[in-house]
Motif scaffolding. Structure first.
Motif, PDB file in Angstrom:
ATOM      1  N   VAL A 103       0.835  -1.205   0.000  1.00  0.00           N
ATOM      2  CA  VAL A 103       0.000   0.000   0.000  1.00  0.00           C
ATOM      3  C   VAL A 103       0.866   1.250   0.000  1.00  0.00           C
ATOM      4  O   VAL A 103       1.912   1.281   0.638  1.00  0.00           O
ATOM      5  CB  VAL A 103      -0.948   0.024   1.217  1.00  0.00           C
ATOM      6  N   PRO A 104       0.433   2.291  -0.717  1.00  0.00           N
ATOM      7  CA  PRO A 104       1.165   3.554  -0.687  1.00  0.00           C
ATOM      8  C   PRO A 104       1.084   4.193   0.705  1.00  0.00           C
ATOM      9  O   PRO A 104       0.069   4.047   1.399  1.00  0.00           O
ATOM     10  CB  PRO A 104       0.431   4.429  -1.705  1.00  0.00           C
ATOM     11  N   GLU A 105       2.131   4.872   1.095  1.00  0.00           N
ATOM     12  CA  GLU A 105       2.152   5.582   2.371  1.00  0.00           C
ATOM     13  C   GLU A 105       0.943   6.508   2.474  1.00  0.00           C
ATOM     14  O   GLU A 105       0.589   7.186   1.514  1.00  0.00           O
ATOM     15  CB  GLU A 105       3.440   6.397   2.483  1.00  0.00           C
ATOM     16  N   GLY A 106       0.294   6.516   3.628  1.00  0.00           N
ATOM     17  CA  GLY A 106      -0.836   7.403   3.856  1.00  0.00           C
ATOM     18  C   GLY A 106      -2.188   6.798   3.501  1.00  0.00           C
ATOM     19  O   GLY A 106      -3.207   7.475   3.568  1.00  0.00           O
ATOM     20  N   THR A 107      -2.215   5.510   3.143  1.00  0.00           N
ATOM     21  CA  THR A 107      -3.467   4.846   2.792  1.00  0.00           C
ATOM     22  C   THR A 107      -4.198   4.410   4.050  1.00  0.00           C
ATOM     23  O   THR A 107      -3.605   3.798   4.937  1.00  0.00           O
ATOM     24  CB  THR A 107      -3.193   3.604   1.906  1.00  0.00           C
ATOM     25  N   ARG A 108      -5.504   4.716   4.117  1.00  0.00           N
ATOM     26  CA  ARG A 108      -6.303   4.295   5.268  1.00  0.00           C
ATOM     27  C   ARG A 108      -6.605   2.800   5.169  1.00  0.00           C
ATOM     28  O   ARG A 108      -6.877   2.276   4.101  1.00  0.00           O
ATOM     29  CB  ARG A 108      -7.610   5.095   5.348  1.00  0.00           C
ATOM     30  N   ILE A 109      -6.577   2.124   6.298  1.00  0.00           N
ATOM     31  CA  ILE A 109      -6.802   0.678   6.341  1.00  0.00           C
ATOM     32  C   ILE A 109      -8.154   0.311   5.745  1.00  0.00           C
ATOM     33  O   ILE A 109      -8.277  -0.672   5.020  1.00  0.00           O
ATOM     34  CB  ILE A 109      -6.657   0.158   7.790  1.00  0.00           C
ATOM     35  N   ILE A 110      -9.196   1.104   6.011  1.00  0.00           N
ATOM     36  CA  ILE A 110     -10.531   0.771   5.515  1.00  0.00           C
ATOM     37  C   ILE A 110     -10.583   0.749   3.989  1.00  0.00           C
ATOM     38  O   ILE A 110     -11.299  -0.054   3.394  1.00  0.00           O
ATOM     39  CB  ILE A 110     -11.610   1.730   6.110  1.00  0.00           C
ATOM     40  N   GLU A 111      -9.798   1.607   3.338  1.00  0.00           N
ATOM     41  CA  GLU A 111      -9.782   1.652   1.866  1.00  0.00           C
ATOM     42  C   GLU A 111      -9.276   0.332   1.297  1.00  0.00           C
ATOM     43  O   GLU A 111      -9.832  -0.185   0.325  1.00  0.00           O
ATOM     44  CB  GLU A 111      -8.901   2.808   1.382  1.00  0.00           C
ATOM     45  N   ILE A 112      -8.231  -0.216   1.890  1.00  0.00           N
ATOM     46  CA  ILE A 112      -7.673  -1.474   1.402  1.00  0.00           C
ATOM     47  C   ILE A 112      -8.611  -2.627   1.743  1.00  0.00           C
ATOM     48  O   ILE A 112      -8.821  -3.535   0.939  1.00  0.00           O
ATOM     49  CB  ILE A 112      -6.268  -1.716   2.001  1.00  0.00           C
ATOM     50  N   SER A 113      -9.192  -2.594   2.933  1.00  0.00           N
ATOM     51  CA  SER A 113     -10.137  -3.638   3.337  1.00  0.00           C
ATOM     52  C   SER A 113     -11.280  -3.750   2.328  1.00  0.00           C
ATOM     53  O   SER A 113     -11.669  -4.852   1.937  1.00  0.00           O
ATOM     54  CB  SER A 113     -10.696  -3.328   4.728  1.00  0.00           C
ATOM     55  N   GLU A 114     -11.801  -2.622   1.901  1.00  0.00           N
ATOM     56  CA  GLU A 114     -12.882  -2.611   0.899  1.00  0.00           C
ATOM     57  C   GLU A 114     -12.429  -3.224  -0.420  1.00  0.00           C
ATOM     58  O   GLU A 114     -13.139  -4.031  -1.015  1.00  0.00           O
ATOM     59  CB  GLU A 114     -13.343  -1.182   0.625  1.00  0.00           C
ATOM     60  N   LYS A 115     -11.250  -2.828  -0.858  1.00  0.00           N
ATOM     61  CA  LYS A 115     -10.750  -3.290  -2.160  1.00  0.00           C
ATOM     62  C   LYS A 115     -10.540  -4.792  -2.224  1.00  0.00           C
ATOM     63  O   LYS A 115     -10.777  -5.415  -3.250  1.00  0.00           O
ATOM     64  CB  LYS A 115      -9.439  -2.579  -2.517  1.00  0.00           C
ATOM     65  N   ILE A 116     -10.061  -5.379  -1.110  1.00  0.00           N
ATOM     66  CA  ILE A 116      -9.738  -6.813  -1.154  1.00  0.00           C
ATOM     67  C   ILE A 116     -10.804  -7.695  -0.507  1.00  0.00           C
ATOM     68  O   ILE A 116     -10.676  -8.910  -0.518  1.00  0.00           O
ATOM     69  CB  ILE A 116      -8.361  -7.103  -0.518  1.00  0.00           C
ATOM     70  N   GLY A 117     -11.832  -7.084   0.066  1.00  0.00           N
ATOM     71  CA  GLY A 117     -12.899  -7.867   0.668  1.00  0.00           C
ATOM     72  C   GLY A 117     -12.565  -8.446   2.029  1.00  0.00           C
ATOM     73  O   GLY A 117     -13.092  -9.484   2.404  1.00  0.00           O
ATOM     74  N   ALA A 118     -11.703  -7.759   2.785  1.00  0.00           N
ATOM     75  CA  ALA A 118     -11.413  -8.202   4.152  1.00  0.00           C
ATOM     76  C   ALA A 118     -12.630  -7.898   5.033  1.00  0.00           C
ATOM     77  O   ALA A 118     -13.516  -7.158   4.642  1.00  0.00           O
ATOM     78  CB  ALA A 118     -10.160  -7.499   4.672  1.00  0.00           C
ATOM     79  N   GLY A 119     -12.647  -8.454   6.222  1.00  0.00           N
ATOM     80  CA  GLY A 119     -13.842  -8.420   7.045  1.00  0.00           C
ATOM     81  C   GLY A 119     -14.049  -7.216   7.942  1.00  0.00           C
ATOM     82  O   GLY A 119     -14.793  -7.303   8.910  1.00  0.00           O
ATOM     83  N   ILE A 120     -13.424  -6.086   7.662  1.00  0.00           N
ATOM     84  CA  ILE A 120     -13.631  -4.913   8.513  1.00  0.00           C
ATOM     85  C   ILE A 120     -14.932  -4.232   8.111  1.00  0.00           C
ATOM     86  O   ILE A 120     -15.077  -3.779   6.979  1.00  0.00           O
ATOM     87  CB  ILE A 120     -12.443  -3.928   8.408  1.00  0.00           C
ATOM     88  N   THR A 121     -15.874  -4.189   9.034  1.00  0.00           N
ATOM     89  CA  THR A 121     -17.146  -3.518   8.763  1.00  0.00           C
ATOM     90  C   THR A 121     -17.038  -2.065   9.195  1.00  0.00           C
ATOM     91  O   THR A 121     -16.190  -1.707  10.016  1.00  0.00           O
ATOM     92  CB  THR A 121     -18.305  -4.189   9.517  1.00  0.00           C
ATOM     93  N   TYR A 122     -17.892  -1.228   8.662  1.00  0.00           N
ATOM     94  CA  TYR A 122     -17.883   0.185   9.043  1.00  0.00           C
ATOM     95  C   TYR A 122     -19.272   0.770   8.854  1.00  0.00           C
ATOM     96  O   TYR A 122     -20.108   0.217   8.153  1.00  0.00           O
ATOM     97  CB  TYR A 122     -16.851   0.974   8.223  1.00  0.00           C
ATOM     98  N   GLY A 123     -19.506   1.895   9.521  1.00  0.00           N
ATOM     99  CA  GLY A 123     -20.786   2.575   9.404  1.00  0.00           C
ATOM    100  C   GLY A 123     -20.634   3.923   8.743  1.00  0.00           C
ATOM    101  O   GLY A 123     -21.178   4.176   7.683  1.00  0.00           O
ATOM    102  N   CYS A 124     -19.827   4.794   9.346  1.00  0.00           N
ATOM    103  CA  CYS A 124     -19.831   6.195   8.909  1.00  0.00           C
ATOM    104  C   CYS A 124     -18.622   6.622   8.073  1.00  0.00           C
ATOM    105  O   CYS A 124     -18.718   7.571   7.324  1.00  0.00           O
ATOM    106  CB  CYS A 124     -19.927   7.097  10.131  1.00  0.00           C
ATOM    107  N   ARG A 125     -17.486   5.974   8.223  1.00  0.00           N
ATOM    108  CA  ARG A 125     -16.221   6.359   7.571  1.00  0.00           C
ATOM    109  C   ARG A 125     -15.658   7.689   8.061  1.00  0.00           C
ATOM    110  O   ARG A 125     -14.703   8.197   7.503  1.00  0.00           O
ATOM    111  CB  ARG A 125     -16.356   6.410   6.044  1.00  0.00           C
ATOM    112  N   GLU A 126     -16.282   8.282   9.073  1.00  0.00           N
ATOM    113  CA  GLU A 126     -15.848   9.597   9.565  1.00  0.00           C
ATOM    114  C   GLU A 126     -15.201   9.536  10.941  1.00  0.00           C
ATOM    115  O   GLU A 126     -14.856  10.559  11.507  1.00  0.00           O
ATOM    116  CB  GLU A 126     -17.049  10.556   9.625  1.00  0.00           C
ATOM    117  N   GLY A 127     -15.091   8.339  11.522  1.00  0.00           N
ATOM    118  CA  GLY A 127     -14.484   8.214  12.836  1.00  0.00           C
ATOM    119  C   GLY A 127     -15.434   8.490  13.984  1.00  0.00           C
ATOM    120  O   GLY A 127     -15.002   8.673  15.111  1.00  0.00           O
TER     121      GLY A 127
END
Length: 95
Positions: free
Chosen positions: A17-41
């Motif tokens: 991953v490029p430096e500065g990439t948020r974990i949730i962005e990669i999780s979405e791309k590869i289909g990992a199991g991190i769920t989320y609601g708001c994306r705003e913290g």
């Protein structure tokens, strides 16, 4: 651009991953199991355990620290929508 390696323990997958990439962005791309609601913290849904590489992540913001505290998060927990891989190797598991 510096590159880091992010491993998702739940799906046994490692990606560069490029430096500065948020974990949730990669999780979405590869289909990992991190769920989320708001994306705003704000909601704490994306609480993620940092198995190793905590020092290779961005420093938590005041907002992230507040939400972690409200959710009784452990020392190795972060919000995947807020923390960024800053280089090196990081291993995570959904919280």
């Amino acid at each position: 651009m510096p590159i880091g390696k992010l491993t998702f323990e739940d799906v046994a997958l490692t990606v560069k991953v490029p430096e500065g990439t948020r974990i949730i962005e990669i999780s979405e791309k590869i289909g990992a199991g991190i769920t989320y609601g708001c994306r705003e913290g704000e909601c704490g849904t994306c609480l993620t355990r940092i198995v190793e590489g905590q020092d290779n992540l961005s420093t938590p913001s005041a907002l992230e620290l507040r939400v972690l505290k409200e959710n009784l998060a452990g020392h190795n927990d972060r919000l995947a929508c807020q923390c960024k891989v800053m280089g090196g190797d990081v291993t995570v598991r959904p919280g």
